[in-house]
Design an enzyme around this catalytic site. Structure first.
Site, short mmCIF file in Angstrom:
data_model
loop_
_atom_site.label_atom_id
_atom_site.label_comp_id
_atom_site.label_asym_id
_atom_site.label_seq_id
_atom_site.Cartn_x
_atom_site.Cartn_y
_atom_site.Cartn_z
N GLU A 130 -13.37 4.38 61.33
CA GLU A 130 -13.84 5.63 60.73
C GLU A 130 -12.79 6.20 59.77
OE1 GLU A 130 -16.49 8.97 60.32
OE2 GLU A 130 -16.84 7.10 61.36
N GLU A 150 -19.71 0.29 69.22
CA GLU A 150 -20.84 1.00 69.80
C GLU A 150 -21.93 0.03 70.24
OE1 GLU A 150 -19.26 2.11 67.16
OE2 GLU A 150 -18.79 4.21 67.54
#
Length: 175
Positions: A130, A150
């Protein structure tokens, strides 16, 4: 003209998990939790926010480098550490701000006014990925590993809720 190498100075906004140094016109932000593969903590996020603000507020600073200590960039959020309050007053002040310092630290809703170069070795996954997406230049070592861990949604056949994936200009492959 005589060349004099700059002297690296550790700046006051350094926190327990984020070292902020200045070497002439360059600021070096080092995520410094090598024992946890530089997993993000409140102390680290606050140090990043303070470092970014210093970079933008200091005209003599021309660019910044973001890196990780101990051979890894960042393995993402440390969920245990994120739930603990720091004993550092600087960190408490940053975390008490109403403008969500977590997103600012991850460069999700903040862009520096000067170039930010990511120097990546080892893991850059989850929240580490990120942060990379908010940098201007990314330089990776041969052993760098990028990823988003994820889980996939069985019903939709796609990753569940990854902010890093939604900020990536290229299409990610499905699970």
């Amino acid at each position: 003209m005589f060349y004099s190498p700059a002297v690296t100075e550790i700046l006051d906004m350094t926190t327990k998990h984020c070292t902020v140094e200045r070497d002439g016109a360059v600021v070096i932000l080092t995520m410094n939790r090598p024992e946890k593969k530089n997993a993000l903590s409140g102390d680290m996020l606050a140090g990043l926010v303070l470092g970014y603000e210093y970079i933008d507020a200091t005209p003599e600073v021309r660019c910044a480098i973001l890196t990780g200590a101990g051979g890894n960039f960042s393995s993402g959020a440390d969920l245990v550490a994120m739930g603990q309050q720091s004993d550092d007053v600087k960190v408490q002040e940053v975390m008490a701000r109403g403008n969500n310092p977590h997103w600012k630290a991850l460069l999700r809703d903040y862009r520096l006014s000067k170039p930010l170069i990511a120097a990546v070795e080892g893991f850059a996954v989850a929240g580490g990925t990120e942060i990379l997406q908010g940098t201007d230049i990314r330089v990776a070592g041969e052993g760098a590993i990028f990823g988003v861990w994820e889980a996939c949604s069985r019903w939709a056949g796609r990753p569940a809720g990854s902010p890093a994936r939604s900020r990536t200009p290229r299409r990610w492959t499905s699970c």
